[in-house]
Design an enzyme around this catalytic site. Structure first.
Site, mmCIF file in Angstrom:
data_model
loop_
_atom_site.group_PDB
_atom_site.id
_atom_site.type_symbol
_atom_site.label_atom_id
_atom_site.label_comp_id
_atom_site.label_asym_id
_atom_site.label_seq_id
_atom_site.Cartn_x
_atom_site.Cartn_y
_atom_site.Cartn_z
ATOM 1 N N TRP B 229 14.082 -31.207 17.238
ATOM 2 C CA TRP B 229 15.263 -30.726 17.935
ATOM 3 C C TRP B 229 16.324 -31.732 18.441
ATOM 4 C CZ3 TRP B 229 15.618 -25.847 17.294
ATOM 5 C CH2 TRP B 229 14.565 -24.673 17.408
ATOM 6 N N LYS B 230 17.692 -31.497 18.474
ATOM 7 C CA LYS B 230 18.494 -32.461 19.004
ATOM 8 C C LYS B 230 18.690 -32.045 20.312
ATOM 9 C CE LYS B 230 22.710 -34.551 18.582
ATOM 10 N NZ LYS B 230 22.816 -34.992 19.960
#
Lengths: 395, 565
Positions: B229-230
Site C-alpha cells: 500500500w502507499k
C-alpha cells in the site's frame, strides 16, 4: 491701440482654444487607433484607415491595409520593407511640417529605432505630442530623442515602474562581448536573441569590432541591410543562410529574433549558450521563464527615470499614457499636480514581450522587399508648410 | 559575499547541471571552511531563522528608496519576490567591503534578530551599502529566509564531491541527521577518513519512488515486483543504535514529537534501521489499538496491522513539538515498516529487497512478542497473481485510507536517493470536479508577473462558491493564454487579486475533502490541481457543491458543509 488689438486677438485665441479644448480633445483613443478628429487622421492605427501617421516601423505600430502612410524620412525604407508592395507611403524630414485640414503635423526623433518619431500635432495654438515608443539612452543607430514642449503629452509607458532602471549600454555591450569570448573558449558560438528591427542593430553597433564574426538570421539580416542602406555604421555581418550547414560556428555571434532561439532553426548551433537582450530581463522571473542562459538588460524603451525626465521636459500639463504599467505612473504624475490618465490602445505592453511581433513568425525565407530608398513623389495628400514649426509653446 | 553572490548568479543563469556543478566545484575548491560550510548549508535549502520581520524589511527598503507603499506594492506585484523587488529599487553604487559569507551571516545577519525595528532599519541601510548593488539580491534572500536557486542537495553535493574528492554518496550519508554549518563540520564532511566510523544517530539517505504514469504493464512480469500500500502518512526511518531515533524524510529529528514510537523502538536490537511510514492508529473502547476491519474487497492479509486514523489525525500529532499525555492516548502513533536498511550494525542496503523484507518481518514478529505495547509493525506485502489483480487492489486503496500502491522490484538494492526504475508509486486517480475560474493572482519566481494562482468555484443554488485554489497542472502555453484572459476580463481588483469574468472551466483534481470554515463553500479539498482545461464546457455546466459533498460522502464521510454564512 495696437496694444489693445494684441490683447483682443490674444484673448480671442485663448477663448477659442479653451472652447475647442472643452469640445473635444485634439487626439483621442478610438476603435482603430489614436485619432485626431480635427485633422481626420490616425496615428499608428491598429486597423485599416484612410490616413495613417506612423511613429515607427514595429509591427504593432505599422500595420498593413491603410490607404496612405506618413512616416519620417529615415523610416521610409523600413516601412517599404514591412508593408506590402504598392503601399502609398509619404515621407517627411524630421521637423518638417505638413498641414492636414488645418492641423499642423510634424515628426521628431524619438530615439527608439531607426526612423522612429514623435508626432507633434498643433491646432489653433494647442500642441499635442504623441511619443510613440521612445528612449533617452544613447543609441548609435538612430537620431536621439528630442524633447518637445507641448500642452498634452501622450506617452508610452512600457516600463512604468521604478524597478526598471537601465544599466549603461556600454556595460551591456561589454558583457555581450565577454559572453561571446567565453563561448568561443568552449568552441561554441553565442546566440543572441534580439528583436529583428532595432535591438539587433543597436547591439551590433554597440559591440562594434568586438562583435566578432557575426551571422544573422534571415529576418535580422533583411533589416540590417536596410540600416546599412540608411548609412548606419555596423560591423560586418553574414547571413546564416549563406554559410554552409556544417560551418564551424566557434566564436561566432549569431543574432536571431527571440522566437527563433529555441526553434528548429537554432538546432544547428547545438549547445551554444542563448542570451536574450530586453528590458524585461531586469526581472529574474522573466529571465527564467524564457529559459535562456543569460538575460541582458538592453531596451529601446524609456526606463522609469527616463519616462519621468521626458515627461517633465515637455512641460505638459496633461499626460496620457498608452501601453504598459500605466496605473503607478498616473498616480505619481497626479501627485505632482499633473492631469494624468490612461488611454486604451492595442499597442503591446503588458503582454510580456518587449517588442510586439518578436514572437510572430519571422519571414526568414522571404525575399528582401523593395528597399529602394528613393523618395516617392509627393502625392499632395498633405499641404507642406514652408517653415518648420516652432516647437516652443508657452504652456 | 561577493564570491557567493557570483556563485548564486552563475547557478541562476545556467540551465545545465554540468555548468552548475562546475561553478559549485570552483567555489568549494577555493572557499575557506567556514565560508564553504555556510554556502553548502544554504544551497541545501536550509534557512536562517528570520532575522528581520518582513514588515520591517519593507519599511527599511521604502525609506532607503524614498518610495511610497503603493508604488512599492506595484513593483512587488510585477517582480513577485520581495528580496528581488528591494534589490531592484535600492540606490545603485553600493560597494562590496570584502567580508566573506560566514562573517556576513554571523556578524551582520544573525545579530539582527530580536533588535528594535529602528535599530534593524539603521543596520539594514548600512548593510545594503556594503554589497555591490548587483549582489543586494542575494543578501536580501538571506534576510528573507530561503535561497532557492534551482540546485538540489544532490547537485550541491556533486559540486563538493568534485572539489574534495569525497564521493557524493559518502557526503550525503555524512550530512544526514541535522548537519550544521561550522568549519569543523565542513572539515569532517570532506575528510577522506572512512565514512562508517561514528555513524551515531544518523539515518541513511531515503530511497525515493517515482510516479507511475499509465499502467504497470510496462514494468514487465508482475512476478518480479512486490506490491505494498502507499500509506497516507509521513515517511520515516527508525534508527536504533546506542539509543533510538525517528527521522523524517527531510532529515528532521522527530524524537520529541513521537515519544511513543521512540520508546517502542528502544526494544529493537541495537544496530537496526527500519524504513517505513508514520501514521496514527484508531483507538478502541479500552484505549488500545484495534484491528482493521475486513471489507468485501480486501482479505485480512491485505489489511494494515491495526486500524488507521485519517491523515488529519496525524496532522494533529505533527502540529505538536512535544505532545501531552492526552494527545498521546487519543492519537497513538504507529510505524509501518517496509524496509530494513541495517541489521546487527551491518549495512543491508545492497542486498535484494526480498531478502531485506524477510529479515525485517522476522525481526518485527519477534519484536511484537517481546514488546508489551508494540507500535512498530511490518507493512503487509500484497499478494497478486497478475497486474490486473494489482489494479483491483489499487482501486480498493481508499477503503483503508491508502493513496494507492507501491511497486518495488523484488531483486533491487535500496541504493540512495532518487534512482529511477525500481520503486514506483501507483497512486489512485484523484477525485475531480469541473470548476469555474473566479479569481486570479500573479505568481512568484518563474511565474512572477503572470497570473498563475487561481481560485475556483462550483455552483450552489445559482451562485458560484469558491472552494479551492490551484497553481499547477497547466502547460506554459496554457498559462500564457489564461494570463491574457485574466488581463482582458478583469471585473474588479482587490489588491493583487483580480476577479474575472466567470467563463473558463477547468477539471480540478484532488485527493480528499473535508469540512472547512476557511472556504465559503464550507468544504476544503486536499492537493487540488488542474487536471485539464475544459475549453469544451461553458461555465453554466460546471460542477456543483452537491456533487462535491456526494464525493466526500462516498468515501464514508457524513458531510454537512458547515457554512459560516
Amino acid at each position: 491701440m495696437p496694444i489693445l488689438y494684441v490683447v483682443w486677438t490674444q484673448s480671442k485665441a485663448f477663448v477659442l482654444n479653451t472652447l475647442h479644448a472643452i469640445r473635444q480633445p485634439l487626439v483621442r483613443a478610438a476603435d482603430r487607433g489614436l485619432f485626431c478628429p480635427a485633422g481626420d487622421f490616425w496615428i499608428d492605427p491598429w486597423r485599416p484607415v484612410a490616413r495613417a501617421v506612423i511613429t515607427h516601423a514595429h509591427a504593432d505600430h505599422l500595420r498593413p491595409g491603410c490607404e496612405s502612410y506618413l512616416v519620417a524620412r529615415e523610416c521610409l525604407a523600413l516601412a517599404r520593407a514591412r508593408l506590402p508592395e504598392g503601399a502609398r507611403i509619404e515621407a517627411v524630414e524630421y521637423g518638417e511640417a505638413v498641414t492636414l485640414n488645418g492641423v499642423r503635423i510634424s515628426l521628431h526623433p524619438a530615439g527608439h529605432v531607426l526612423g522612429s518619431a514623435q508626432v507633434r500635432v498643433e491646432h489653433h495654438g494647442e500642441v499635442w505630442v504623441v511619443s510613440g515608443d521612445y528612449k533617452l539612452d544613447p543609441d548609435p543607430t538612430c537620431a536621439p530623442f528630442e524633447p518637445l514642449r507641448c500642452h498634452t503629452f501622450i506617452s508610452e509607458c512600457t516600463f512604468g515602474l521604478p524597478i526598471y532602471r537601465w544599466p549603461a549600454s556600454a556595460a551591456v555591450a561589454a558583457e555581450l562581448v565577454r559572453l561571446r569570448r567565453e563561448a568561443a573558449a568552449q568552441g561554441l558560438p553565442l546566440l543572441l536573441g534580439a528583436y529583428a528591427l532595432g535591438k539587433a542593430q543597436r547591439a551590433l553597433a554597440l559591440m562594434g569590432d568586438d562583435a566578432g564574426p557575426v551571422a544573422l538570421h534571415g529576418a535580422v539580416d533583411r533589416i540590417t541591410h536596410v540600416y546599412r542602406g540608411a548609412g548606419v555604421p555596423l560591423p560586418e555581418t553574414q547571413a546564416v543562410a549563406d554559410l554552409p550547414r556544417k560551418h564551424d560556428w566557434a566564436g561566432w555571434l549569431v543574432v536571431a529574433p527571440p522566437s527563433a532561439l529555441n526553434g528548429t532553426w537554432a538546432r544547428r548551433f547545438g549547445r551554444a549558450p542563448r542570451v536574450l537582450a530586453s528590458g524585461w530581463m531586469t526581472v529574474r522571473g522573466a529571465r527564467r521563464r524564457r529559459g535562456v542562459d543569460a538575460g541582458l538588460v538592453l531596451s529601446d524603451h524609456a526606463d522609469w527615470p527616463g519616462l519621468l525626465r521626458a515627461i517633465e521636459a515637455t512641460g505638459a500639463g496633461r499626460v496620457l499614457l498608452t501601453h504598459g504599467h500605466t496605473a503607478p505612473l498616473v498616480r505619481v504624475l497626479r501627485e505632482r499636480g499633473l492631469d494624468a490618465g490612461t488611454l486604451r490602445t492595442e499597442y503591446a505592453g503588458e503582454e510580456g514581450s518587449e517588442e510586439p511581433g518578436a514572437d510572430a513568425p519571422t519571414h526568414d525565407a522571404e525575399a528582401p522587399g523593395a528597399v529602394d530608398d528613393a523618395a516617392e513623389a509627393s502625392t499632395g495628400m498633405y499641404d507642406r508648410a514652408s517653415d518648420t514649426p516652432d516647437t516652443a509653446v508657452d504652456a | 559575499m561577493k564570491r557567493f553572490a557570483a556563485l548564486y548568479r552563475a547557478l541562476d543563469a545556467s540551465n545545465r547541471s554540468s555548468a552548475k556543478e562546475a561553478a559549485l566545484a570552483a567555489y568549494f575548491a577555493d572557499a575557506a571552511p567556514a565560508d564553504a560550510a555556510w554556502a553548502l548549508w544554504l544551497l541545501c535549502g536550509e534557512r536562517l531563522p528570520q532575522p528581520v520581520p518582513v514588515r520591517v524589511l519593507k519599511a527599511a527598503a521604502m525609506q532607503v528608496n524614498g518610495l511610497d507603499e503603493a508604488l512599492f506594492a506595484d513593483c512587488y506585484e510585477a517582480v513577485g519576490d520581495l528580496a528581488e523587488t528591494i534589490a531592484l529599487l535600492l540606490p545603485t553604487g553600493g560597494a562590496d567591503d570584502g567580508t566573506p559569507l560566514d562573517r556576513w551571516i554571523a556578524e551582520r545577519v544573525i545579530p539582527l534578530r530580536g533588535l528594535e525595528p529602528a535599530e534593524q532599519t539603521a543596520r539594514l541601510a548600512v548593510a545594503w551599502g556594503q554589497v555591490d548593488s548587483a549582489d543586494a539580491f542575494v543578501l536580501n534572500k538571506l534576510l528573507t529566509g530561503g535561497l532557492r536557486v534551482g540546485v538540489s542537495k544532490a547537485l550541491a553535493l556533486r559540486g563538493v564531491a568534485a572539489a574534495s574528492g569525497v564521493p557524493a554518496t559518502t557526503l550525503a550519508a555524512r550530512m544526514t541527521g541535522g548537519w550544521t554549518p561550522s568549519p569543523q563540520n565542513w572539515d569532517a564532511l570532506v575528510s577522506p577518513a572512512d565514512v562508517q566510523a561514528g555513524r551515531g544517530a544518523q539515518p541513511y539517505p531515503f530511497r525515493l519512488a517515482h510516479p507511475l504514469d499509465g499502467g504497470p504493464e510496462t514494468l514487465g512480469s508482475h512476478a518480479d515486483w512486490l506490491a505494498e500500500w502507499k500509506w497516507d502518512g509521513i515517511r520515516g526511518q527508525v534508527v536504533r543504535r546506542e539509543s533510538a531515533h525517528l527521522w523524517s524524510r527531510g532529515d528532521e529529528d522527530l524524537d520529541a514529537a513521537f515519544p511513543d514510537l521512540v520508546a517502542d523502538a528502544l526494544r529493537l536490537p541495537t544496530g537496526t534501521v527500519l524504513d517505513g511510514e508514520v501514521l496514527v492508529a484508531q483507538t478502541g473502547a479500552d484505549g488500545g489499538l484495534v484491528c482493521a476491519t475486513a471489507t468485501t474487497a480486501l482479505d485480512e492479509a491485505e489489511l494494515p496491522p491495526v486500524a488507521l486514523a485519517p491523515f488529519a489525525a496525524l496532522q494533529r500529532r505533527l502540529g505538536r513539538k512535544s505532545p501531552g499525555k492526552a494527545l498521546l492516548a487519543s492519537h497513538p502513533a504507529v510505524f509501518l515498516a517496509f524496509d530494513l536498511l541495517e541489521l546487527d550494525g551491518n549495512d543491508w542496503r545492497e542486498r535484494p529487497l526480498g531478502e531485506r523484507r524477510a529479515a525485517m518481518e522476522a525481526l518485527l514478529a519477534a519484536h511484537a512478542r517481546s514488546s508489551p505495547q508494540p507500535r512498530l509493525f511490518a507493512a503487509p506485502v500484497l499478494a497478486t497473481t497478475d497486474w490486473a489483480g494489482a489494479g483491483t487492489l489499487r482501486a480498493a486503496a481508499r477503503d483503508i485510507g491508502a493513496e494507492g500502491l507501491m511497486l518495488k522490484r523484488a531483486a533491487s538494492a535500496y541504493g540512495s536517493g532518487r534512482t529511477r526504475g525500481d520503486w514506483w508509486k501507483w497512486k489512485l486517480d484523484p477525485h475531480s470536479v469541473d470548476a469555474v475560474l473566479v479569481y486570479a493572482q500573479a505568481g512568484h519566481g518563474r511565474r512572477a508577473g503572470l497570473f498563475t494562482d487561481y481560485t475556483f468555484a462550483v455552483w450552489d443554488e445559482g451562485a458560484l462558491v469558491p472552494f479551492a485554489k490551484a497553481y499547477s497542472g497547466l502547460s506554459d502555453a496554457e498559462i500564457r493564454e489564461v494570463d491574457r484572459f485574466v488581463r482582458r476580463n478583469t471585473l474588479e481588483t482587490f489588491g493583487p487579486v483580480r476577479q474575472v469574468r466567470a467563463e473558463l472551466v477547468f477539471e480540478i483534481g484532488f485527493e480528499g475533502i473535508l469540512p472547512s470554515r476557511r472556504h465559503k463553500a464550507g468544504v476544503a479539498v486536499r492537493f487540488p490541481r488542474m487536471l485539464r482545461w475544459r475549453q469544451d464546457k461553458p461555465a453554466a455546466e460546471a460542477g456543483t457543491l452537491a456533487e462535491l459533498i456526494a464525493l466526500a460522502n462516498a468515501q464514508g464521510g457524513t458531510l454537512e458543509p458547515d457554512r459560516v454564512g
